[in-house]
Design a protein around this motif. Structure first.
Motif, PDB file in Angstrom:
ATOM      1  N   LYS A   1      27.788   8.860 -36.279  1.00  0.00           N
ATOM      2  CA  LYS A   1      27.501  10.222 -36.711  1.00  0.00           C
ATOM      3  C   LYS A   1      27.177  10.308 -38.198  1.00  0.00           C
ATOM      4  O   LYS A   1      26.311  11.066 -38.604  1.00  0.00           O
ATOM      5  CB  LYS A   1      28.673  11.134 -36.373  1.00  0.00           C
ATOM      6  CG  LYS A   1      28.861  11.344 -34.898  1.00  0.00           C
ATOM      7  CD  LYS A   1      30.054  12.226 -34.620  1.00  0.00           C
ATOM      8  CE  LYS A   1      30.267  12.347 -33.118  1.00  0.00           C
ATOM      9  NZ  LYS A   1      31.452  13.100 -32.781  1.00  0.00           N
ATOM     10  N   HIS A   2      27.870   9.544 -39.032  1.00  0.00           N
ATOM     11  CA  HIS A   2      27.687   9.644 -40.475  1.00  0.00           C
ATOM     12  C   HIS A   2      26.675   8.635 -41.025  1.00  0.00           C
ATOM     13  O   HIS A   2      26.466   8.579 -42.218  1.00  0.00           O
ATOM     14  CB  HIS A   2      29.034   9.491 -41.192  1.00  0.00           C
ATOM     15  CG  HIS A   2      29.680   8.164 -40.967  1.00  0.00           C
ATOM     16  ND1 HIS A   2      30.386   7.873 -39.829  1.00  0.00           N
ATOM     17  CD2 HIS A   2      29.719   7.050 -41.728  1.00  0.00           C
ATOM     18  CE1 HIS A   2      30.844   6.638 -39.898  1.00  0.00           C
ATOM     19  NE2 HIS A   2      30.449   6.119 -41.036  1.00  0.00           N
ATOM     20  N   ILE A   3      26.049   7.863 -40.175  1.00  0.00           N
ATOM     21  CA  ILE A   3      25.057   6.880 -40.596  1.00  0.00           C
ATOM     22  C   ILE A   3      23.706   7.284 -40.021  1.00  0.00           C
ATOM     23  O   ILE A   3      23.617   7.827 -38.937  1.00  0.00           O
ATOM     24  CB  ILE A   3      25.452   5.460 -40.122  1.00  0.00           C
ATOM     25  CG1 ILE A   3      26.753   5.042 -40.778  1.00  0.00           C
ATOM     26  CG2 ILE A   3      24.360   4.467 -40.411  1.00  0.00           C
ATOM     27  CD1 ILE A   3      27.232   3.670 -40.371  1.00  0.00           C
ATOM     28  N   HIS A   4      22.661   7.002 -40.774  1.00  0.00           N
ATOM     29  CA  HIS A   4      21.314   7.304 -40.313  1.00  0.00           C
ATOM     30  C   HIS A   4      21.012   6.576 -39.006  1.00  0.00           C
ATOM     31  O   HIS A   4      21.639   5.574 -38.691  1.00  0.00           O
ATOM     32  CB  HIS A   4      20.289   6.907 -41.385  1.00  0.00           C
ATOM     33  CG  HIS A   4      20.472   7.659 -42.655  1.00  0.00           C
ATOM     34  ND1 HIS A   4      20.170   8.986 -42.790  1.00  0.00           N
ATOM     35  CD2 HIS A   4      20.937   7.263 -43.864  1.00  0.00           C
ATOM     36  CE1 HIS A   4      20.432   9.371 -44.019  1.00  0.00           C
ATOM     37  NE2 HIS A   4      20.908   8.344 -44.690  1.00  0.00           N
ATOM     38  N   PRO A   5      20.023   7.046 -38.272  1.00  0.00           N
ATOM     39  CA  PRO A   5      19.639   6.340 -37.044  1.00  0.00           C
ATOM     40  C   PRO A   5      19.391   4.860 -37.353  1.00  0.00           C
ATOM     41  O   PRO A   5      18.936   4.506 -38.427  1.00  0.00           O
ATOM     42  CB  PRO A   5      18.357   7.040 -36.607  1.00  0.00           C
ATOM     43  CG  PRO A   5      18.438   8.390 -37.233  1.00  0.00           C
ATOM     44  CD  PRO A   5      19.184   8.196 -38.529  1.00  0.00           C
ATOM     45  N   THR A   6      19.699   4.034 -36.409  1.00  0.00           N
ATOM     46  CA  THR A   6      19.619   2.595 -36.641  1.00  0.00           C
ATOM     47  C   THR A   6      18.573   1.960 -35.752  1.00  0.00           C
ATOM     48  O   THR A   6      18.049   2.584 -34.829  1.00  0.00           O
ATOM     49  CB  THR A   6      20.988   1.952 -36.359  1.00  0.00           C
ATOM     50  OG1 THR A   6      21.355   2.245 -35.022  1.00  0.00           O
ATOM     51  CG2 THR A   6      22.049   2.475 -37.296  1.00  0.00           C
ATOM     52  N   GLU A   7      18.291   0.716 -36.058  1.00  0.00           N
ATOM     53  CA  GLU A   7      17.335  -0.027 -35.256  1.00  0.00           C
ATOM     54  C   GLU A   7      17.750  -1.474 -35.171  1.00  0.00           C
ATOM     55  O   GLU A   7      18.551  -1.951 -35.962  1.00  0.00           O
ATOM     56  CB  GLU A   7      15.931   0.090 -35.843  1.00  0.00           C
ATOM     57  CG  GLU A   7      15.784  -0.529 -37.227  1.00  0.00           C
ATOM     58  CD  GLU A   7      14.400  -0.341 -37.796  1.00  0.00           C
ATOM     59  OE1 GLU A   7      13.629  -1.321 -37.783  1.00  0.00           O
ATOM     60  OE2 GLU A   7      14.103   0.775 -38.250  1.00  0.00           O
ATOM     61  N   LYS A   8      17.211  -2.161 -34.224  1.00  0.00           N
ATOM     62  CA  LYS A   8      17.502  -3.572 -34.017  1.00  0.00           C
ATOM     63  C   LYS A   8      16.733  -4.378 -35.062  1.00  0.00           C
ATOM     64  O   LYS A   8      15.585  -4.078 -35.379  1.00  0.00           O
ATOM     65  CB  LYS A   8      17.080  -3.980 -32.611  1.00  0.00           C
ATOM     66  CG  LYS A   8      17.441  -5.383 -32.250  1.00  0.00           C
ATOM     67  CD  LYS A   8      17.086  -5.660 -30.792  1.00  0.00           C
ATOM     68  CE  LYS A   8      17.445  -7.069 -30.435  1.00  0.00           C
ATOM     69  NZ  LYS A   8      17.169  -7.359 -29.035  1.00  0.00           N
ATOM     70  N   LEU A   9      17.389  -5.416 -35.588  1.00  0.00           N
ATOM     71  CA  LEU A   9      16.798  -6.241 -36.626  1.00  0.00           C
ATOM     72  C   LEU A   9      17.029  -7.704 -36.289  1.00  0.00           C
ATOM     73  O   LEU A   9      18.139  -8.104 -35.935  1.00  0.00           O
ATOM     74  CB  LEU A   9      17.455  -5.904 -37.981  1.00  0.00           C
ATOM     75  CG  LEU A   9      17.026  -6.690 -39.185  1.00  0.00           C
ATOM     76  CD1 LEU A   9      15.557  -6.401 -39.513  1.00  0.00           C
ATOM     77  CD2 LEU A   9      17.898  -6.303 -40.364  1.00  0.00           C
TER      78      LEU A   9
END
Length: 100
Positions: free
Chosen positions: A10-18
């Motif tokens: 909730k408190h972190i920006h959307p994420t992506e696989k790296l």
């Protein structure tokens, strides 16, 4: 090779696989951190490392800005300046007082 999936919180920006490639020693370090229970997953170790890097860069930028301010204040001041001989005499005195 380590595949990281950054979990969405909730408190972190959307994420992506790296997908990253690291030397064996770094992979071992990450696995050791997770294995010790200090971190719950590899992604958490990487996030913490990046957060520490960001913090370090912020601190260094602050120190550099403060140093630049002092240098500019010194350049622009009308106060007395020391010539090279005075500076070296003070350094020699300080060095001899420290006993080294």
């Amino acid at each position: 090779m380590i595949y990281l999936i950054m979990a969405t919180e909730k408190h972190i920006h959307p994420t992506e696989k790296l997908n990253i490639t690291l030397p064996h020693e770094m992979i071992q370090m990450i696995q050791d951190k997770v294995g010790s229970g200090d971190y719950s997953c590899k992604s958490e170790v990487i996030r913490e490392a990046l957060w520490l890097l960001q913090t370090q860069e912020t601190v260094q930028a602050g120190k550099l800005a403060a140093l630049k301010t002092k240098v500019n204040q010194s350049i622009n001041s009308n106060g007395p300046s020391l010539n090279a001989e005075e500076v070296f005499e003070r350094l020699k005195k300080r060095h001899s007082q420290s006993g080294t």
